[in-house]
Design a protein around this motif. Structure first.
Motif, mmCIF file in Angstrom:
data_model
loop_
_atom_site.group_PDB
_atom_site.id
_atom_site.type_symbol
_atom_site.label_atom_id
_atom_site.label_comp_id
_atom_site.label_asym_id
_atom_site.label_seq_id
_atom_site.Cartn_x
_atom_site.Cartn_y
_atom_site.Cartn_z
ATOM 1 N N ALA A 26 15.005 20.507 -0.353
ATOM 2 C CA ALA A 26 13.709 20.765 -0.993
ATOM 3 C C ALA A 26 13.259 19.552 -1.805
ATOM 4 C CB ALA A 26 13.812 21.997 -1.883
ATOM 5 N N ALA A 27 14.179 18.940 -2.543
ATOM 6 C CA ALA A 27 13.830 17.771 -3.350
ATOM 7 C C ALA A 27 13.444 16.591 -2.455
ATOM 8 C CB ALA A 27 15.008 17.394 -4.248
ATOM 9 N N LEU A 28 14.184 16.380 -1.390
ATOM 10 C CA LEU A 28 13.864 15.285 -0.469
ATOM 11 C C LEU A 28 12.499 15.503 0.179
ATOM 12 C CD1 LEU A 28 17.310 14.794 1.311
ATOM 13 C CD2 LEU A 28 16.261 13.278 -0.376
ATOM 14 N N LEU A 29 12.171 16.766 0.480
ATOM 15 C CA LEU A 29 10.871 17.070 1.082
ATOM 16 C C LEU A 29 9.739 16.732 0.120
ATOM 17 C CD1 LEU A 29 9.334 18.276 3.485
ATOM 18 C CD2 LEU A 29 9.620 20.535 2.448
ATOM 19 N N ARG A 30 9.893 17.071 -1.154
ATOM 20 C CA ARG A 30 8.862 16.746 -2.159
ATOM 21 C C ARG A 30 8.693 15.231 -2.302
ATOM 22 N NH1 ARG A 30 11.424 21.053 -4.946
ATOM 23 N NH2 ARG A 30 12.540 19.570 -6.285
ATOM 24 N N ILE A 31 9.815 14.504 -2.284
ATOM 25 C CA ILE A 31 9.760 13.052 -2.406
ATOM 26 C C ILE A 31 9.023 12.450 -1.205
ATOM 27 C CG2 ILE A 31 11.173 10.945 -2.418
ATOM 28 C CD1 ILE A 31 13.300 12.551 -3.944
ATOM 29 N N LEU A 32 9.322 12.942 -0.018
ATOM 30 C CA LEU A 32 8.685 12.412 1.191
ATOM 31 C C LEU A 32 7.185 12.686 1.175
ATOM 32 C CD1 LEU A 32 10.006 12.476 4.791
ATOM 33 C CD2 LEU A 32 7.701 13.345 4.349
ATOM 34 N N MET A 33 6.780 13.919 0.846
ATOM 35 C CA MET A 33 5.361 14.271 0.850
ATOM 36 C C MET A 33 4.600 13.437 -0.177
ATOM 37 S SD MET A 33 5.009 16.680 3.172
ATOM 38 C CE MET A 33 3.551 17.656 2.800
ATOM 39 N N ALA A 34 5.228 13.206 -1.323
ATOM 40 C CA ALA A 34 4.573 12.414 -2.366
ATOM 41 C C ALA A 34 4.399 10.962 -1.924
ATOM 42 C CB ALA A 34 5.391 12.477 -3.657
ATOM 43 N N ARG A 35 5.424 10.405 -1.278
ATOM 44 C CA ARG A 35 5.338 9.004 -0.821
ATOM 45 C C ARG A 35 4.256 8.846 0.249
ATOM 46 N NH1 ARG A 35 8.220 4.181 0.314
ATOM 47 N NH2 ARG A 35 6.582 2.863 1.243
ATOM 48 N N VAL A 36 4.182 9.766 1.175
ATOM 49 C CA VAL A 36 3.165 9.692 2.234
ATOM 50 C C VAL A 36 1.771 9.775 1.630
ATOM 51 C CG1 VAL A 36 2.195 10.916 4.223
ATOM 52 C CG2 VAL A 36 4.672 10.615 4.039
ATOM 53 N N LYS A 37 1.583 10.669 0.665
ATOM 54 C CA LYS A 37 0.276 10.816 0.017
ATOM 55 C C LYS A 37 -0.096 9.557 -0.751
ATOM 56 C CE LYS A 37 -2.299 13.887 -3.080
ATOM 57 N NZ LYS A 37 -2.236 15.109 -3.913
ATOM 58 N N THR A 38 0.880 8.964 -1.427
ATOM 59 C CA THR A 38 0.641 7.737 -2.185
ATOM 60 C C THR A 38 0.188 6.601 -1.277
ATOM 61 O OG1 THR A 38 2.310 8.367 -3.827
ATOM 62 C CG2 THR A 38 1.720 6.032 -3.699
ATOM 63 N N ASP A 39 0.723 6.557 -0.070
ATOM 64 C CA ASP A 39 0.366 5.497 0.873
ATOM 65 C C ASP A 39 -0.925 5.793 1.634
ATOM 66 O OD1 ASP A 39 2.576 3.950 0.212
ATOM 67 O OD2 ASP A 39 3.858 4.936 1.705
ATOM 68 N N GLY A 40 -1.560 6.905 1.301
ATOM 69 C CA GLY A 40 -2.837 7.223 1.923
ATOM 70 C C GLY A 40 -2.711 7.740 3.340
ATOM 71 N N LEU A 41 -1.572 8.324 3.667
ATOM 72 C CA LEU A 41 -1.347 8.859 5.000
ATOM 73 C C LEU A 41 -1.253 10.373 4.963
ATOM 74 C CD1 LEU A 41 1.353 6.300 6.222
ATOM 75 C CD2 LEU A 41 -1.106 6.277 6.729
ATOM 76 N N GLN A 42 -1.151 10.973 6.157
ATOM 77 C CA GLN A 42 -1.023 12.415 6.263
ATOM 78 C C GLN A 42 0.221 12.763 7.092
ATOM 79 O OE1 GLN A 42 -4.628 13.845 8.050
ATOM 80 N NE2 GLN A 42 -5.939 13.238 6.321
ATOM 81 N N ILE A 43 0.724 13.950 6.852
ATOM 82 C CA ILE A 43 1.868 14.430 7.621
ATOM 83 C C ILE A 43 1.869 15.954 7.590
ATOM 84 C CG2 ILE A 43 3.442 14.339 5.646
ATOM 85 C CD1 ILE A 43 5.686 13.589 7.614
ATOM 86 N N SER A 44 2.101 16.584 8.725
ATOM 87 C CA SER A 44 2.151 18.045 8.743
ATOM 88 C C SER A 44 3.458 18.521 8.123
ATOM 89 C CB SER A 44 2.047 18.554 10.185
ATOM 90 O OG SER A 44 3.228 18.228 10.917
ATOM 91 N N PHE A 45 3.439 19.752 7.645
ATOM 92 C CA PHE A 45 4.615 20.291 6.983
ATOM 93 C C PHE A 45 5.801 20.387 7.959
ATOM 94 C CE2 PHE A 45 7.120 23.873 5.177
ATOM 95 C CZ PHE A 45 7.427 23.272 3.953
ATOM 96 N N GLU A 46 5.517 20.741 9.239
ATOM 97 C CA GLU A 46 6.580 20.870 10.228
ATOM 98 C C GLU A 46 7.233 19.529 10.528
ATOM 99 O OE1 GLU A 46 7.993 23.525 11.467
ATOM 100 O OE2 GLU A 46 6.680 24.723 10.168
ATOM 101 N N VAL A 47 6.409 18.476 10.645
ATOM 102 C CA VAL A 47 6.953 17.138 10.897
ATOM 103 C C VAL A 47 7.778 16.676 9.703
ATOM 104 C CG1 VAL A 47 6.374 14.702 11.256
ATOM 105 C CG2 VAL A 47 5.126 16.488 12.492
ATOM 106 N N ALA A 48 7.289 16.945 8.500
ATOM 107 C CA ALA A 48 8.019 16.558 7.292
ATOM 108 C C ALA A 48 9.373 17.266 7.223
ATOM 109 C CB ALA A 48 7.183 16.874 6.055
ATOM 110 N N LYS A 49 9.394 18.547 7.582
ATOM 111 C CA LYS A 49 10.652 19.297 7.568
ATOM 112 C C LYS A 49 11.641 18.709 8.567
ATOM 113 C CE LYS A 49 10.813 23.713 7.590
ATOM 114 N NZ LYS A 49 10.554 25.127 7.983
#
Length: 544
Positions: A16-39
């Motif tokens: 769960a913590a790694l998922l939050r870190i990944l989603m935050a980094r992608v958002k910071t870089d101005g990109l998008q990612i679906s929840f399924e791909v992130a998982k």
């Protein structure tokens, strides 16, 4: 100055913590990612925690940076990260397609049931909010003969454990027990730990594990076993590597007695049974299909099982390995027969029978269908026209070269040939061999027994049993088998007439008999009854 008892411990991040870190980094870089791909991305990264020096947040940053580089190469306008950017594939084993993981395995029903139970256990534990690792075993015994699928199942288990996030990569490291020792005192333990470290996050498959018994593998094996026992419960390796000991059941059981601790740590057992003829037929068909080699229109699939019985019934049958060898051999025989028209080549019964015969010859046919030793002939047997079973030289080689009877053959000198021929030479040697096996099995390997068999009608149950034996063991059609048996019966009737003539006297000459199945003979009496023939005549005064 630096007291370890007062050190700060920083545990690894959970999923769960790694998922939050990944989603935050992608958002910071101005990109998008679906929840399924992130998982999926996090799941692949989280498994790496089983490996030493896991980077946690740093590993997430590195993974996202690598994905961004792949995205830039893939498209200059796309801003959504996909599985391929993380080096993942839609076809990877997951909870949806794991049902197909063991689907193509032949003869491993018990293994499939065990793997299904393991999956259900993992899913049940997750539903209850428990860690699945605590509910499954990581140490297995694979017990069975060669070629029964032990190595293949170990590789599939690696995929299964990886897909269920029980291992980091599922890679299989195959070694033999002898790889655990070096021949120097004190180094076997180091070598064992080194192999476990290399296999961390994957599968350590130890083949021929019965050699861990010092009585078989040498004195240094004690060090290897002691180290293995210690490592399996240490924090460095406990439930971070799947360990499989493979080998023959009896030998493995004997090896486990060397160290009770080892026995207690390998409580999970999978039995790998030998292939039955029908299972071998399924595997053969699958192997031929992969080579685009279908059966001919006149070669029915239901004939495969009976034809393969001559292999599966052998003590040294190597199961899947022999079937694969048979596939390769059949391919080569068809290639030779269909030279210049390979595109439309199909396998017929003769091709497979030739491949089976070649394999039996290479493996040593003395272990296949061995006839009981009839022993030395008794006086009353010599007086009668006795027999056991024979084949000319070629068949003698293809089976088990006839054992010499204890008495020396009477030398045949100054004999008269008189243009004699073997009347059974027109009958296929393999068929004669099967007839001999039949009379031995039925306990009718006597002059009277074979005489009665030679006059049976086609509707007689015993005739039909013999016909079915020829069909199953040679691959010929029932009609052809009846034709062969009728020919054999005719020659037997001719033989009886010849015996009657000899009883009326032969003008100072006596017949010297030989067996057309086992090749024994050189006597003035019949040694074997299925296909005896006169090889020459000799003056009666020379008889010893």
């Amino acid at each position: 100055r630096f007291q370890i008892d007062h050190a700060f411990v920083f545990p690894d991040y959970d999923d769960a913590a790694l998922l939050r870190i990944l989603m935050a980094r992608v958002k910071t870089d101005g990109l998008q990612i679906s929840f399924e791909v992130a998982k999926r991305a996090v799941a692949s990264l989280a498994r790496a925690r089983a490996k030493p020096n896991f980077g946690n947040a740093g590993a997430v940053m590195h993974m996202v940076s690598a994905a961004m580089e792949k995205l830039a190469l893939r498209s200059t306008s796309e801003i959504s990260l996909k599985l391929e950017d993380f080096g993942l594939s839609e076809e990877e084993w997951d909870s949806v397609n794991l049902d197909k993981l063991f689907e193509d395995l032949v003869g491993c029903e018990a293994v499939k049931e065990k793997m299904e139970l393991l999956r259900n256990t993992v899913e049940f534990a997750r539903q209850r909010g428990e860690h699945p690792k605590d509910q499954v075993g990581y140490n297995y015994l694979f017990l069975g003969n060669p070629g029964t699928g032990k190595t293949t199942v170990a590789r599939r288990m690696g995929n299964l454990f990886k897909s269920l996030a029980l291992l980091s990569d599922g890679e299989v490291h195959e070694v033999s027990a002898s790889d655990l020792v070096t021949g120097y005192v004190g180094q076997a333990g180091m070598k064992t730990r080194e192999l476990l470290s290399r296999s961390k996050g994957g599968v350590l498959f130890i083949d021929e594990a019965y050699q861990l018994d010092p009585q078989r593998g040498g004195p240094y094996m004690t060090e290897a076993v002691d180290e293995l026992v210690k490592c399996l419960t240490s924090d460095d390796f406990y439930k971070k590597v799947l360990v499989v000991l493979a080998g023959y059941e009896e030998d493995i059981e004997r090896m486990l007695r060397v160290n009770e601790g080892l026995k207690s740590r390998f409580s999970e057992r999978l039995m790998f049974a030998n292939l039955e003829s029908t299972q071998a037929a399924r595997m053969l068909l699958s192997g031929l299909a992969k080579k685009n080699m279908p059966l001919s229109d006149t070669f029915e699939e239901d004939r495969l099982g009976p034809m393969l019985k001559s292999l599966t019934a052998c003590d040294d049958f190597a199961n899947g390995r022999d079937v694969q060898t048979l596939v390769e051999g059949t391919y080569q025989i068809v290639a030779k027969r269909c030279k210049g028209r390979g595109r439309n080549a199909k396998v017929d019964a003769k091709d497979l029978q030739a491949a089976i015969s070649k394999l039996r010859s290479q493996r040593g046919d003395n272990k296949l269908h061995r006839f009981p030793d009839p022993g030395p002939l008794l006086p009353h047997q010599m007086m009668e026209a006795k027999h056991v079973t024979p084949v000319p030289d070629k068949v003698a080689l293809a089976t088990c070269k006839a054992q010499e009877i204890s008495t020396q053959e009477t030398p045949v000198e100054e004999t008269a040939d008189l243009g004699l021929v073997n009347p059974f030479s027109s009958i296929d040697e393999t068929c004669l061999l099967q007839i001999q096996e039949f009379v031995n099995e039925q306990g009718i390997n006597t002059a009277e027994g074979v005489k009665q068999l030679a006059v049976l009608s086609r509707g007689d149950p015993k005739f039909q049993d013999l016909r079915d034996k020829l069909v199953s063991q040679t691959g010929m059609s029932p009609e052809k088998a009846v034709e062969v048996l009728t020919k054999w019966q005719d020659e037997q009737k001719n033989l009886q007439e010849k015996l009657h003539e000899l009883q009326q006297g032969s003008q100072g000459m006596e017949a010297i008999w030989r067996c057309a199945v086992c090749g024994r003979g050189g006597y003035p009496w019949i040694v074997c009854y299925v296909a005896p023939y006169i090889e020459c005549y000799r003056p009666t005064t020379e008889r010893v």
